[in-house]
Design a protein around this motif. Structure first.
Motif, PDB file in Angstrom:
ATOM      1  N   ASP A 287       0.822  -1.208   0.000  1.00  0.00           N
ATOM      2  CA  ASP A 287       0.000   0.000   0.000  1.00  0.00           C
ATOM      3  C   ASP A 287       0.858   1.261   0.000  1.00  0.00           C
ATOM      4  O   ASP A 287       0.568   2.225  -0.721  1.00  0.00           O
ATOM      5  CB  ASP A 287      -0.933   0.005   1.217  1.00  0.00           C
ATOM      6  CG  ASP A 287      -1.992  -1.084   1.126  1.00  0.00           C
ATOM      7  OD1 ASP A 287      -2.237  -1.584   0.013  1.00  0.00           O
ATOM      8  OD2 ASP A 287      -2.553  -1.442   2.179  1.00  0.00           O
ATOM      9  N   GLU A 288       1.911   1.262   0.822  1.00  0.00           N
ATOM     10  CA  GLU A 288       2.776   2.444   0.896  1.00  0.00           C
ATOM     11  C   GLU A 288       3.480   2.699  -0.442  1.00  0.00           C
ATOM     12  O   GLU A 288       3.580   3.843  -0.902  1.00  0.00           O
ATOM     13  CB  GLU A 288       3.834   2.285   2.002  1.00  0.00           C
ATOM     14  CG  GLU A 288       3.261   2.198   3.408  1.00  0.00           C
ATOM     15  CD  GLU A 288       3.129   0.755   3.879  1.00  0.00           C
ATOM     16  OE1 GLU A 288       2.572  -0.070   3.100  1.00  0.00           O
ATOM     17  OE2 GLU A 288       3.575   0.462   4.999  1.00  0.00           O
ATOM     18  N   LEU A 289       3.976   1.616  -1.065  1.00  0.00           N
ATOM     19  CA  LEU A 289       4.659   1.775  -2.351  1.00  0.00           C
ATOM     20  C   LEU A 289       3.698   2.273  -3.421  1.00  0.00           C
ATOM     21  O   LEU A 289       4.057   3.123  -4.246  1.00  0.00           O
ATOM     22  CB  LEU A 289       5.296   0.447  -2.769  1.00  0.00           C
ATOM     23  CG  LEU A 289       6.452  -0.038  -1.884  1.00  0.00           C
ATOM     24  CD1 LEU A 289       6.880  -1.446  -2.284  1.00  0.00           C
ATOM     25  CD2 LEU A 289       7.648   0.908  -1.964  1.00  0.00           C
ATOM     26  N   ALA A 290       2.471   1.754  -3.400  1.00  0.00           N
ATOM     27  CA  ALA A 290       1.473   2.214  -4.371  1.00  0.00           C
ATOM     28  C   ALA A 290       1.171   3.695  -4.170  1.00  0.00           C
ATOM     29  O   ALA A 290       1.026   4.453  -5.140  1.00  0.00           O
ATOM     30  CB  ALA A 290       0.201   1.383  -4.246  1.00  0.00           C
ATOM     31  N   ALA A 291       1.075   4.124  -2.904  1.00  0.00           N
ATOM     32  CA  ALA A 291       0.798   5.530  -2.610  1.00  0.00           C
ATOM     33  C   ALA A 291       1.937   6.436  -3.074  1.00  0.00           C
ATOM     34  O   ALA A 291       1.716   7.606  -3.416  1.00  0.00           O
ATOM     35  CB  ALA A 291       0.562   5.706  -1.109  1.00  0.00           C
ATOM     36  N   ALA A 307      11.097   6.170  -2.700  1.00  0.00           N
ATOM     37  CA  ALA A 307      11.033   5.661  -1.323  1.00  0.00           C
ATOM     38  C   ALA A 307      12.104   6.241  -0.408  1.00  0.00           C
ATOM     39  O   ALA A 307      12.124   5.926   0.785  1.00  0.00           O
ATOM     40  CB  ALA A 307      11.155   4.130  -1.344  1.00  0.00           C
ATOM     41  N   LYS A 308      12.975   7.101  -0.926  1.00  0.00           N
ATOM     42  CA  LYS A 308      14.134   7.530  -0.144  1.00  0.00           C
ATOM     43  C   LYS A 308      13.781   8.288   1.135  1.00  0.00           C
ATOM     44  O   LYS A 308      14.570   8.343   2.065  1.00  0.00           O
ATOM     45  CB  LYS A 308      15.073   8.380  -1.001  1.00  0.00           C
ATOM     46  CG  LYS A 308      14.462   9.686  -1.499  1.00  0.00           C
ATOM     47  CD  LYS A 308      15.447  10.417  -2.405  1.00  0.00           C
ATOM     48  CE  LYS A 308      14.855  11.710  -2.954  1.00  0.00           C
ATOM     49  NZ  LYS A 308      15.794  12.398  -3.866  1.00  0.00           N
ATOM     50  N   GLY A 309      12.566   8.834   1.202  1.00  0.00           N
ATOM     51  CA  GLY A 309      12.164   9.556   2.412  1.00  0.00           C
ATOM     52  C   GLY A 309      11.604   8.665   3.496  1.00  0.00           C
ATOM     53  O   GLY A 309      11.339   9.127   4.613  1.00  0.00           O
TER      54      GLY A 309
END
Length: 735
Positions: A287-291, A307-309
């Protein structure tokens, strides 16, 4: 805007290093051609040019340009066509997005590329961009079949000055790994249509609901129509197993795809590999990656940037990576891996380079290691597998004594456009895909699952017959061993064999040709050239693409120096200049250190053929003399080792163009058939010789310093000319 009268010869405007080289070479070509009354025009088929031409309503009047690719697509269907085609970018999504951003920064009010289009407007924009990405140029221009071979002068030079080859040993752990089932090869079906037909592609759900995937397909009588699919489930299981097996063996993991030409299928397969590599991360943080907008098809580099943050996700990525086998690297110094960008590792360049290096790939430690070369589909993986097996048993090829493999390739009228063809789909739900003719006849049917990759392609009767005749003509001209690379156990190839065999028998030449599956043909060809003898590989489109990199890289160290002639089916000529696989590195070196290593030898060879074609079709003796003089200039260029060198400060592309111009002028001044041409070029040749020191000093004045081109994909013409034509003395002599 480019000139819209049809010139005698059209020289294409492209991208990256070949286009930078054109800024230096094209003024020389135009000057020499003008002396013979021959006009040289340009047409813009660059990635930036194609983007700009696709969105005129978004741009100001002075920014709009015509659709030169569409114009050329019509021209190559006529006898008047005489086109020199340089290698252009076959854009992956990251490259396309980068080009759009650069143009936007230059003031072009282009729409963003919609990663996930929702509105109807976004879907229309996405469709326009999708028509630009991948191998969008070649299918439009290639209205003929391919005749690719090393020019005689180039082959002789390679034998006299053999390039370095890596050492192969019998205990090498390098291998090719492919799926044992569930791939395109195992699921392929093929049929030859007796009559002209219209067709559509349907997806029928398990509940019986029907979705039209594609309508309005039209095929003339005699067309070979294929359909196949790759199982997403089988692919994922295969990738998981290969990652684990590579870890156990202690070799590098590498994936070799063609995410540019196969612009639909291969980016999806690439995305599966990214997901397999970081499987625990995708399972836990879906879910996080999709967001974040992560699309694994765009590669690991894009994922890391998004995703670096998130410290937790980045830590888990690092932990998973540490548990994996070491990965084959694009640039170990910069941490760019095999899975960073889908267009960074292109199979037809990456596999020959690895084989030439003795089976070694660069690892994350900056050292060379044996490699597991993962090529999921089995259609053409056996070619590379057999080559590796051959060299393990026999040692590396010796370029000093090796014969040559020429190629006659079926590609006219979009033959075998697997993957880049608009009949490739990622299946949205379980069901059955049917290919149905207008009369209701189902010609192909596959039961599929969600996520499977289904595709269809075709080859028309006229191009197939033209291809066989081209092979007959080439074999008659050379007397070389000639092999049709066709597998009787593969559905598509069996249909082609049904064309090939009767034609050869009717022409009375069946005894001059062999038909072998790609694995057996690979071994036979390697055995032939190892003995110093020559052979002709007669292949379909994809193998044409692969083999005209594999054998030239082994024989010549590069495929950029190949002679590539496309005898257009309606009488025109298309002359291609070679591959552009290492062009991005060359551009980077120019921008950072003012050194362009690109070798224009492919352009010289194509130019000579273009002038000869012009002489034959227009009864122009001056064009013939220009072509003959190019042969002499190319020989002098090679004999005196005027090719660009590797390191900044050494001679580069601009030096090589000076020497080519000088040798060309000297050859024209020395010929005795046309006194006017000789008189015109004698003072030019004299001035180029007398001013050698001055010209070379001016060419090298600013070497080693960064340069500003005004853009990567869409450079500033004046800035580029200043960089690529820095010798005022040379410019004045050429005029």
């Amino acid at each position: 805007m480019t000139d819209k009268t049809i010139p005698d010869i059209i020289y294409t405007k492209v991208d990256e290093a070949p286009e930078l080289a054109s800024a230096s070479l094209l003024p020389i070509i135009r000057s020499f051609a003008q002396a013979a009354g021959i006009s040289i025009g340009t047409r813009d088929i660059s990635l930036a040019g194609r983007i700009i031409s696709a969105f005129p309503e978004y741009l100001s009047e002075d920014q709009r340009i015509s659709d030169d690719l569409a114009e050329l697509g019509e021209l190559v269907k006529t006898p008047q066509a005489n086109v020199i085609k340089l290698p252009n970018i076959s854009a992956s999504v990251p490259q396309l997005v980068a080009a759009v951003k650069e143009l936007q920064a230059q003031g072009y009010n282009l729409p963003d590329y919609p990663e996930t289009p929702n509105t109807e407007e976004e879907k229309k924009v996405r469709a326009r961009y999708d028509a630009i990405k991948g191998s969008a140029v070649n299918p439009v221009l290639r209205e003929g079949n391919s005749d690719r071979r090393a020019a005689t002068a180039v082959k002789k030079f390679a034998q006299s000055n053999p390039h370095r080859m890596g050492k192969w040993t019998a205990d090498s752990q390098t291998e090719v790994s492919s799926m044992s089932g569930g791939d395109f090869f195992s699921n392929e079906k093929s049929v030859t249509l007796t009559d002209a037909a219209k067709a559509k592609i349907l997806l029928i759900s398990e509940a019986g609901n029907e979705t039209v995937l594609k309508d309005g397909l039209s095929y003339p009588a005699g067309t070979v129509v294929d359909a196949t699919f790759m199982s997403a489930r089988a692919l994922s299981e295969f990738l998981d197993a290969e990652i684990a097996r590579t870890k156990e063996k202690g070799t590098l993991f590498s994936l070799h795809m063609k995410a540019t030409m196969m612009k639909v299928s291969d980016p999806i397969i690439f995305g599966h590999a990214v997901k397999a590599w970081l499987k625990p991360v995708f399972e836990k943080h879906a879910d996080e990656l999709a967001a974040m907008g992560v699309n694994p098809n765009s590669g690991l580099g894009d994922l890391l940037a998004r995703a670096k943050g998130d410290a937790e996700i980045m830590a888990e990525i690092e932990a998973v990576t540490a548990s994996r086998p070491p990965m084959y690297m694009v640039n170990s110094d910069k941490g760019i891996t095999n899975l960073h960008v889908p267009s960074d590792v292109i199979i037809d360049a990456s596999m020959p380079a690895l084989i030439r290096a003795g089976g070694k790939g660069w690892g994350p430690d900056g050292q060379e290691h044996d490699t597991n070369c993962v090529i999921p589909d089995n259609s053409y993986a056996p070619v590379y597998d057999e080559a590796i097996r051959f060299f393990k048993a026999n040692g590396a090829l010796d370029p000093a004594t090796a014969g040559t493999v020429q190629n006659i390739g079926l590609m006219a009228q979009k033959a075998e456009e697997y993957g880049s063809h608009p009949t490739t789909f990622e299946i949205p739900h379980d069901g059955t895909v049917r290919m149905v003719l207008e009369d209701g006849t189902v010609i192909h049917e596959h039961k599929v699952e969600a996520g499977d990759i289904w595709r269809s392609a075709s080859a028309r009767k006229a191009p197939i017959e033209d291809w066989v005749q081209l092979a007959i003509d080439r074999q008659a001209a050379t007397g070389y061993r000639a092999i049709f690379w066709l597998d009787a156990n593969r559905a598509h190839d069996a249909e082609l064999i049904a064309y090939v065999t009767p034609i050869l028998e009717a022409k009375g030449v069946a005894d001059r040709f062999e038909i072998m599956a790609p694995r057996e043909a690979t071994r036979a060809s390697l055995e032939t050239i190892t003995k110093g003898e020559n052979t002709i590989a007669i292949t379909g489109n994809v193998l044409r693409d692969y083999l005209t990199d594999l054998f030239p890289i082994l024989e010549l160290a590069t495929s950029a120096k190949m002679l590539s002639i496309v005898k257009l089916m309606n009488g025109g000529g298309l002359f291609e200049t070679g591959a552009g696989g290492s062009a991005p590195k060359h551009v980077q070196a120019l921008m950072e250190e003012n050194h362009l290593r690109w070798d224009s030898l492919g352009e010289f060879c194509a130019l000579g053929e273009s002038f000869r074609f012009l002489a034959d079709t227009r009864d122009n003796p001056k064009a013939r003399l220009l072509g003959a003089a190019i042969d002499a200039a190319t020989q002098g260029y090679l004999d005196n080792d005027r090719s660009p060198q590797r390191k900044p400060g050494q001679p580069d592309n601009r030096d090589s163009h000076y020497w080519f111009a000088r040798y060309w002028a000297e050859a024209l001044a020395a010929q005795s058939e046309d006194a006017d041409l000789a008189a015109h070029f004698a003072p030019i040749a004299q001035a180029l010789a007398e001013k050698e020191g001055e010209i070379l000093a001016e060419l090298h004045a600013d070497r080693g310093k960064p340069v500003d081109l005004g853009g990567y994909y869409h450079g500033d013409a004046a800035k580029t000319a200043a960089v690529m034509r820095p010798s005022a003395t040379l410019n004045a002599i050429i005029g």
